[in-house]
Scaffold this motif. Structure first.
Motif, PDB file in Angstrom:
ATOM      1  N   GLN A 181       1.006  -1.171   0.272  1.00 27.81           N
ATOM      2  CA  GLN A 181       0.142  -0.140  -0.027  1.00 27.81           C
ATOM      3  C   GLN A 181       1.358   1.017   0.080  1.00 27.81           C
ATOM      4  N   VAL A 182       0.216   2.376  -0.865  1.00 26.44           N
ATOM      5  CA  VAL A 182       0.978   3.652  -0.617  1.00 26.44           C
ATOM      6  C   VAL A 182      -0.048   4.833  -0.396  1.00 26.44           C
ATOM      7  N   THR A 183       0.450   5.677   0.338  1.00 25.40           N
ATOM      8  CA  THR A 183      -0.458   6.693   0.731  1.00 25.40           C
ATOM      9  C   THR A 183       0.110   7.601  -0.040  1.00 25.40           C
ATOM     10  N   LEU A 184      -1.301   8.833  -0.356  1.00 27.37           N
ATOM     11  CA  LEU A 184      -0.877   9.687  -1.573  1.00 27.37           C
ATOM     12  C   LEU A 184      -1.640  11.201  -0.767  1.00 27.37           C
ATOM     13  N   PHE A 185      -1.036  12.299  -0.548  1.00 27.31           N
ATOM     14  CA  PHE A 185      -1.740  13.122  -0.531  1.00 27.31           C
ATOM     15  C   PHE A 185      -2.873  13.790  -1.225  1.00 27.31           C
ATOM     16  N   GLY A 186      -3.989  14.346  -1.080  1.00 29.65           N
ATOM     17  CA  GLY A 186      -4.243  14.620  -2.877  1.00 29.65           C
ATOM     18  C   GLY A 186      -4.709  13.398  -3.412  1.00 29.65           C
ATOM     19  N   ASP A 187      -4.362  14.139  -4.769  1.00 28.87           N
ATOM     20  CA  ASP A 187      -4.804  12.711  -5.831  1.00 28.87           C
ATOM     21  C   ASP A 187      -3.841  12.314  -6.354  1.00 28.87           C
ATOM     22  N   GLY A 188      -2.106  13.255  -5.238  1.00 28.55           N
ATOM     23  CA  GLY A 188      -0.867  12.538  -5.824  1.00 28.55           C
ATOM     24  C   GLY A 188      -0.397  12.896  -7.754  1.00 28.55           C
ATOM     25  N   SER A 189      -1.947  14.359  -7.590  1.00 31.18           N
ATOM     26  CA  SER A 189      -0.176  14.570  -9.249  1.00 31.18           C
ATOM     27  C   SER A 189       0.339  15.673  -9.141  1.00 31.18           C
ATOM     28  N   GLU A 190       0.600  15.875  -7.793  1.00 30.33           N
ATOM     29  CA  GLU A 190       1.699  17.175  -7.821  1.00 30.33           C
ATOM     30  C   GLU A 190       2.856  16.660  -8.661  1.00 30.33           C
ATOM     31  N   TYR A 245      -5.916   7.430  -0.968  1.00 25.67           N
ATOM     32  CA  TYR A 245      -6.109   8.929  -1.087  1.00 25.67           C
ATOM     33  C   TYR A 245      -5.851   9.651   0.413  1.00 25.67           C
ATOM     34  N   VAL A 246      -5.225  10.774   0.800  1.00 23.23           N
ATOM     35  CA  VAL A 246      -6.053  10.914   2.143  1.00 23.23           C
ATOM     36  C   VAL A 246      -6.436  12.653   1.994  1.00 23.23           C
TER      37      VAL A 246
END
Length: 293
Positions: A181-190, A245-246
């Motif tokens: 598993q990986v946690t990304l902030f928002g949708d990780g599109s930065e 996604y957080v």
């Protein structure tokens, strides 16, 4: 100039260790200092540090606080280290000095896909502020004592041996391999620029053993999203990954960094492709992480 002797302050860190290995491989006399043998936060370190410095020494400063990235404790520690290094150089001038700063000095309050060395300094966290203070302190002493000075502003550095828990490739790879598993902030599109550690080492060695001076961004010039990094690692390793996604705690900001000045100083230099760097990093963690679990 006599045959240089390189002293690396921060020689036990991720980049510092790789630098020592590269310099030794090229037959350069090099030593590494770290917190085990030198407490740079204490004024008492000056005698010990000065014993390592003379007019044939190339000093490379790759220090970083042991506190959390961006904390006020880390800021105080980073500034204390930079202050003591500047005081040591004032007392014991060297042949050359290279200081590792960071693109964090530019801040990330708004999208900028063409950050250059002329971009206004506007740090948005204590880490970036501390790094700019270090640039000013050490750079001022270098000018006053006629020490050729190189300031390197790297973007996010990644690669085998990166055990820092910062948000980026190594953290994603470890989490993917250990937890799926990986946690990304928002949708990780930065969008961010990532530079492979071996490229940073090669660049640093060329500046250390050459005669160029000035301030240089160290970046590949290619920005990628966190989503792209996770997808690339999953494809390279053949692993399924769950993405959590957080909610962001700040607005989305994209950043791109121009390496034009660097490439002008080091003509012909070629950066490692992101996919190749991620493949090498993934293999490292498969060998050194999974075998221990």
């Amino acid at each position: 100039m006599p045959t240089p002797r390189v002293t690396i302050v921060g020689g036990s860190g991720f980049v510092g260790q790789a630098l020592l290995g590269e310099l030794h491989a090229e037959g350069v006399e090099a030593v590494g200092l770290n917190s085990d043998n030198l407490d740079l936060t204490s004024p008492d370190c000056l005698d010990t540090l000065c014993a390592e410095l003379d007019r044939r020494t190339v000093l490379i400063v790759v220090t970083r606080s042991r506190h959390a990235h961006g904390s006020f404790e880390g800021f105080m520690e980073d500034v204390a280290m930079a202050t003591n290094i500047a005081r040591a150089l004032e007392r014991c001038p060297v042949a050359r000095c290279l200081y590792f700063s960071s693109v964090s000095v530019y801040g990330d309050s708004s999208t900028n896909l063409e950050v250059t060395e002329e971009t206004p300094i506007a740090p948005t966290n204590p880490y970036g502020t501390a790094k700019f203070v270090g640039e000013c302190l050490i750079g001022q002493v270098a000018r006053e004592t006629a020490i050729p000075f190189v300031c390197l502003r790297p973007c996010k550095i990644y690669g085998p041996g990166d055990h820092l828990e910062t948000y980026g490739p190594a953290r994603f790879i470890r989490s993917m391999m250990l937890h799926g598993q990986v946690t990304l902030f928002g949708d990780g599109s930065e969008l961010r620029d990532y530079v492979f550690y071996r490229d940073v080492v090669r660049i640093t060695v060329q500046f250390a053993l050459g005669d160029r001076v000035g301030t240089f961004n160290v970046a590949s010039g290619q920005s990628h999203s966190f989503q792209q990094i996770v997808a690339c690692v999953a494809q390279l390793t053949g692993r399924d990954v769950r993405i959590e996604y957080v909610e962001r705690d700040r607005p989305k900001v994209d950043q791109g960094v121009s390496p034009a000045r660097l490439l002008s100083a080091l003509p012909g230099f070629r950066f490692t492709d992101l996919e190749q760097g991620l493949a090498e990093t993934s293999r490292y963690f498969e060998t050194n992480l999974l075998q221990k679990t």
